[in-house]
Design an enzyme around this catalytic site. Structure first.
Site, PDB file in Angstrom:
ATOM      1  N   GLY A  14      -5.429  -7.244  -6.067  1.00 43.79           N
ATOM      2  CA  GLY A  14      -4.505  -7.189  -4.971  1.00 43.79           C
ATOM      3  C   GLY A  14      -4.670  -8.279  -4.088  1.00 43.79           C
ATOM      4  O   GLY A  14      -3.842  -9.164  -3.648  1.00 43.79           O
ATOM      5  N   VAL A  78     -16.532  -6.160   4.353  1.00 39.99           N
ATOM      6  CA  VAL A  78     -16.169  -5.360   5.857  1.00 39.99           C
ATOM      7  C   VAL A  78     -17.021  -4.129   6.090  1.00 39.99           C
ATOM      8  O   VAL A  78     -16.943  -3.364   4.981  1.00 39.99           O
ATOM      9  CB  VAL A  78     -14.682  -5.470   5.759  1.00 39.99           C
ATOM     10  CG1 VAL A  78     -14.135  -4.345   7.023  1.00 39.99           C
ATOM     11  CG2 VAL A  78     -14.169  -6.765   5.886  1.00 39.99           C
ATOM     12  N   CYS A 163      -6.073   3.416 -13.486  1.00 37.12           N
ATOM     13  CA  CYS A 163      -5.814   3.560 -14.682  1.00 37.12           C
ATOM     14  C   CYS A 163      -6.021   5.096 -15.557  1.00 37.12           C
ATOM     15  O   CYS A 163      -6.921   5.087 -16.114  1.00 37.12           O
ATOM     16  CB  CYS A 163      -6.340   2.492 -15.738  1.00 37.12           C
ATOM     17  SG  CYS A 163      -5.329   2.165 -17.156  1.00 37.12           S
ATOM     18  N   ASP A 299      -5.193  -0.059  -5.161  1.00 38.31           N
ATOM     19  CA  ASP A 299      -5.776   1.109  -5.406  1.00 38.31           C
ATOM     20  C   ASP A 299      -6.227   2.059  -4.293  1.00 38.31           C
ATOM     21  O   ASP A 299      -6.504   3.141  -4.134  1.00 38.31           O
ATOM     22  CB  ASP A 299      -7.324   1.018  -6.062  1.00 38.31           C
ATOM     23  CG  ASP A 299      -6.877   0.547  -7.729  1.00 38.31           C
ATOM     24  OD1 ASP A 299      -5.403   0.591  -8.129  1.00 38.31           O
ATOM     25  OD2 ASP A 299      -7.793   0.252  -8.380  1.00 38.31           O
ATOM     26  N   CYS A 342       0.732   1.823 -18.090  1.00 39.64           N
ATOM     27  CA  CYS A 342      -0.556   2.111 -19.066  1.00 39.64           C
ATOM     28  C   CYS A 342      -0.478   1.729 -20.155  1.00 39.64           C
ATOM     29  O   CYS A 342       0.350   2.857 -20.962  1.00 39.64           O
ATOM     30  CB  CYS A 342      -0.600   3.465 -18.331  1.00 39.64           C
ATOM     31  SG  CYS A 342      -2.472   4.051 -18.271  1.00 39.64           S
TER      32      CYS A 342
HETATM   33  P1  FAD Z   1      -9.879  -4.207  -7.497  1.00 39.13           P
HETATM   34  O1  FAD Z   1      -9.323  -5.280  -8.530  1.00 39.13           O
HETATM   35  O2  FAD Z   1     -10.899  -3.404  -7.851  1.00 39.13           O
HETATM   36  O3  FAD Z   1     -10.356  -5.086  -6.289  1.00 39.13           O
HETATM   37  C1  FAD Z   1     -10.949  -4.640  -4.951  1.00 39.13           C
HETATM   38  C2  FAD Z   1     -11.924  -5.604  -4.380  1.00 39.13           C
HETATM   39  O4  FAD Z   1     -12.294  -5.370  -3.219  1.00 39.13           O
HETATM   40  C3  FAD Z   1     -13.172  -5.840  -5.178  1.00 39.13           C
HETATM   41  O5  FAD Z   1     -13.290  -7.321  -5.272  1.00 39.13           O
HETATM   42  C4  FAD Z   1     -14.348  -5.584  -4.058  1.00 39.13           C
HETATM   43  O6  FAD Z   1     -15.529  -6.245  -4.256  1.00 39.13           O
HETATM   44  C5  FAD Z   1     -13.745  -5.646  -2.956  1.00 39.13           C
HETATM   45  N1  FAD Z   1     -14.210  -4.782  -1.769  1.00 39.13           N
HETATM   46  C6  FAD Z   1     -14.555  -3.444  -1.839  1.00 39.13           C
HETATM   47  N2  FAD Z   1     -15.170  -3.145  -0.534  1.00 39.13           N
HETATM   48  C7  FAD Z   1     -15.103  -4.143   0.202  1.00 39.13           C
HETATM   49  C8  FAD Z   1     -15.399  -4.475   1.473  1.00 39.13           C
HETATM   50  N3  FAD Z   1     -15.952  -3.380   2.074  1.00 39.13           N
HETATM   51  N4  FAD Z   1     -15.268  -5.806   2.039  1.00 39.13           N
HETATM   52  C9  FAD Z   1     -14.661  -6.674   1.437  1.00 39.13           C
HETATM   53  N5  FAD Z   1     -14.241  -6.389   0.159  1.00 39.13           N
HETATM   54  C10 FAD Z   1     -14.475  -5.317  -0.559  1.00 39.13           C
HETATM   55  N6  FAD Z   1      -4.621  -1.472 -14.615  1.00 39.13           N
HETATM   56  C11 FAD Z   1      -3.584  -1.663 -15.492  1.00 39.13           C
HETATM   57  O7  FAD Z   1      -2.358  -2.235 -15.120  1.00 39.13           O
HETATM   58  N7  FAD Z   1      -3.422  -1.554 -17.149  1.00 39.13           N
HETATM   59  C12 FAD Z   1      -4.667  -1.218 -17.618  1.00 39.13           C
HETATM   60  O8  FAD Z   1      -4.426  -1.153 -18.867  1.00 39.13           O
HETATM   61  C13 FAD Z   1      -5.878  -1.127 -16.916  1.00 39.13           C
HETATM   62  N8  FAD Z   1      -6.931  -0.498 -17.387  1.00 39.13           N
HETATM   63  C14 FAD Z   1      -8.146  -0.209 -16.806  1.00 39.13           C
HETATM   64  C15 FAD Z   1      -9.113   0.157 -17.400  1.00 39.13           C
HETATM   65  C16 FAD Z   1     -10.357   0.107 -16.763  1.00 39.13           C
HETATM   66  C17 FAD Z   1     -11.626   0.697 -17.533  1.00 39.13           C
HETATM   67  C18 FAD Z   1     -10.518   0.022 -15.306  1.00 39.13           C
HETATM   68  C19 FAD Z   1     -11.831   0.182 -14.316  1.00 39.13           C
HETATM   69  C20 FAD Z   1      -9.206  -0.171 -14.517  1.00 39.13           C
HETATM   70  C21 FAD Z   1      -7.940  -0.588 -15.381  1.00 39.13           C
HETATM   71  N9  FAD Z   1      -6.894  -0.794 -14.703  1.00 39.13           N
HETATM   72  C22 FAD Z   1      -5.671  -1.156 -15.538  1.00 39.13           C
HETATM   73  C23 FAD Z   1      -6.662  -0.439 -13.163  1.00 39.13           C
HETATM   74  C24 FAD Z   1      -6.749  -2.009 -12.468  1.00 39.13           C
HETATM   75  O9  FAD Z   1      -7.993  -2.727 -12.747  1.00 39.13           O
HETATM   76  C25 FAD Z   1      -6.948  -1.679 -11.001  1.00 39.13           C
HETATM   77  O10 FAD Z   1      -5.775  -0.876 -10.580  1.00 39.13           O
HETATM   78  C26 FAD Z   1      -6.767  -3.049 -10.125  1.00 39.13           C
HETATM   79  O11 FAD Z   1      -7.717  -3.826 -10.394  1.00 39.13           O
HETATM   80  C27 FAD Z   1      -6.433  -2.710  -8.734  1.00 39.13           C
HETATM   81  O12 FAD Z   1      -6.629  -3.691  -7.988  1.00 39.13           O
HETATM   82  P2  FAD Z   1      -7.217  -3.676  -6.472  1.00 39.13           P
HETATM   83  O13 FAD Z   1      -7.146  -5.246  -5.837  1.00 39.13           O
HETATM   84  O14 FAD Z   1      -6.629  -2.593  -5.821  1.00 39.13           O
HETATM   85  O15 FAD Z   1      -8.790  -3.285  -6.606  1.00 39.13           O
END
Ligand code: FAD
Ligand code: UQ1
Length: 414
Positions: A14, A78, A163, A299, A342
């Protein structure tokens, strides 16, 4: 002390996507991304790594190579939000002030909440693995290759997960692997889920129930992993309907989906989050309910969609359009429909592509009913999605398949 127009907390799916979108509109010194990790992982690939279909090195890139040039990256974490003052504090002691804030911190993996789990994951040859972390994902295929006989158990925790299909995808891949290698007769394949259903969307759940029956996979609903005794190779499960009742199960292979929660540093800022600890945002606009200069994506948001990267793609343009409107004192017009997707990999060369909205109604891209196992969807997952993620999505140029869906269903412009 730093100040900026736009602060993005988190450089995952994101945060990186939003940074790229705004990089074309803001100057370098106007946008800051705070992200502690050196590596950015394409997590949806972890399922395929567990099945030996991809390598861990295929799933990660250096953070500095995926964040846009035109943003200032602060490699820090953060630890405090002060939304009344428009500032955050970092672990290294910096204070950063912003005019607008995007919170994209993802979900936190709580491996330590299951007694015995971390120990079992850190010792070789325990048979315990977990696709959910890059630290452990390589163990899955090692264990799969060594499997001879006994119980292969797959778990789904009693918490939100990212997921929600992933915990069962690896179960199907394992079953198929054992079948292909002549070991299926000697294995019991068991899926223990905390949920009361196999999948939240009726259409796909019906297809999956048929599949597990046909392939002789035992499904236990409302069954939650609470302890691992690694020396005896015993996993303890709780019956969530009768909490005093626990069952011990012996395993040869145990794939654990860990309990997850919103990040600790986020949930302690009670002004920003719901009771459950997620950023309290309007489900349509993704704007914070009390701080109009704060948006969220992915997420860590409270919106009741399934937590997937596909959702992040669909949300990204909503956040972008609405945030620009907010910056220009215009009304927010863009609406997120809860789209999530998914790709339920059901074996080597097979996949059911589930796509649905907030109401858990199917919202399918292709003009064919998607509750069937198809090679095409497997190939999409394995060969199309990774480059789409790295080259389009992370560059801010993929808003999910909405337009494509309309085109496929000949509703363009509607
Ligand atoms: P993330 O990509 O997890 O990024 C969050 C970021 O925030 C991280 O880089 C972290 O280091 C950072 N962060 C955390 N705390 C702090 C802080 N205090 N300060 C600064 N930064 C911080 N999705 C699909 O669409 N299709 C699929 O088939 C699928 N399969 C999956 C299979 C597995 C095994 C997993 C684990 C996930 C899967 N996903 C899938 C889900 C998908 O990876 C996530 O929904 C997506 O990455 C969410 O994005 P995000 O930016 O919310 O979180
Ligand atoms: C998607 O947009 C996406 O985000 C990049 C995924 O995450 C990896 C997906 O798994 C899927 C299936 C989609 C939806 C895309 C199409 C073309 C149906």
């Amino acid at each position: 002390e730093h100040r900026c127009k736009l602060l993005i907390v988190g450089g995952g799916a994101g945060g990186c996507t939003m940074a790229s979108k705004f990089a074309r509109h803001l100057k370098k010194n106007e946008m800051i991304v705070i992200e502690p990790s050196d590596m950015h992982y394409y997590q949806p690939m972890f399922t395929l790594i567990g099945g030996g279909i991809k390598k861990l090195s295929d799933s990660g890139k250096l953070m500095k190579s995926v964040l846009p040039e035109n943003a200032t990256w602060i490699k820090d974490r953060v630890v405090d939000f002060n939304p009344h003052k428009n500032t955050v504090n970092t672990l290294n002691g910096d204070t950063i002030s912003y005019e607008f804030l995007i919170i994209a911190m993802g979900l936190q993996l709580n491996y330590e909440q299951i007694p015995g789990l971390i120990e079992a994951l850190n010792i070789p040859n325990t048979g315990v693995c977990s696709n959910y972390s890059p630290k452990y994902v390589n163990r899955t295929f090692e264990i799969l290759q060594k499997f001879e006989s006994g119980n292969a158990i797959f778990t789904y925790p009693s918490s939100p997960v990212k997921c929600p299909g992933a915990p069962q995808k690896i179960c199907y891949i394992t079953e198929d692997y054992l079948r292909k290698h002549g070991k299926r007769d000697k294995a019991n394949v068991i899926y223990n889920t905390s949920l009361p259903v196999l999948f939240g969307v009726r259409k796909y759940a019906d297809a999956l129930w048929k599949l597990v029956e046909k392939r002789n996979i035992k499904v236990n609903l409302r069954t939650n992993l609470v302890e691992i005794r690694q020396k005896e190779k015993i996993a303890v499960f709780q019956n969530l309907d009768i909490p005093d009742q626990t069952t011990e199960m012996e395993y040869s292979m145990l794939h654990v989906t860990p309990p997850m929660s919103s990040p600790d540093f986020l949930r302690k800022c009670s002004d920003l989050v719901t009771e459950a600890g997620f950023v309290n945002a309007h489900k349509d606009t993704l704007q914070h309910v009390t701080f109009p200069n704060v948006f969220t994506i992915g997420d860590c948001s409270s919106t009741p969609n399934s937590k997937t990267a596909a959702s992040v793609a669909a949300q990204s343009n909503v956040v972008f359009e609405n945030m620009k409107a907010c910056m220009n004192n215009k009304p927010l017009k863009s609406v997120y429909n809860g789209y999530a997707s998914c790709p339920l990999v059901t074996g080597y060369g097979k996949c059911i592509l589930a796509e649905f909205d907030y109401d858990l109604n199917p919202l399918e891209t292709f003009p064919i009913s998607q509750d069937k196992e198809m090679w095409l969807m497997y190939s999409m997952k394995k060969d199309v999605m990774p480059p789409l993620y790295w080259h389009l999505m992370l560059n801010g140029r993929w808003n999910g398949p909405g337009n494509f869906r309309n085109l496929m269903h000949l509703k363009l412009g509607k």
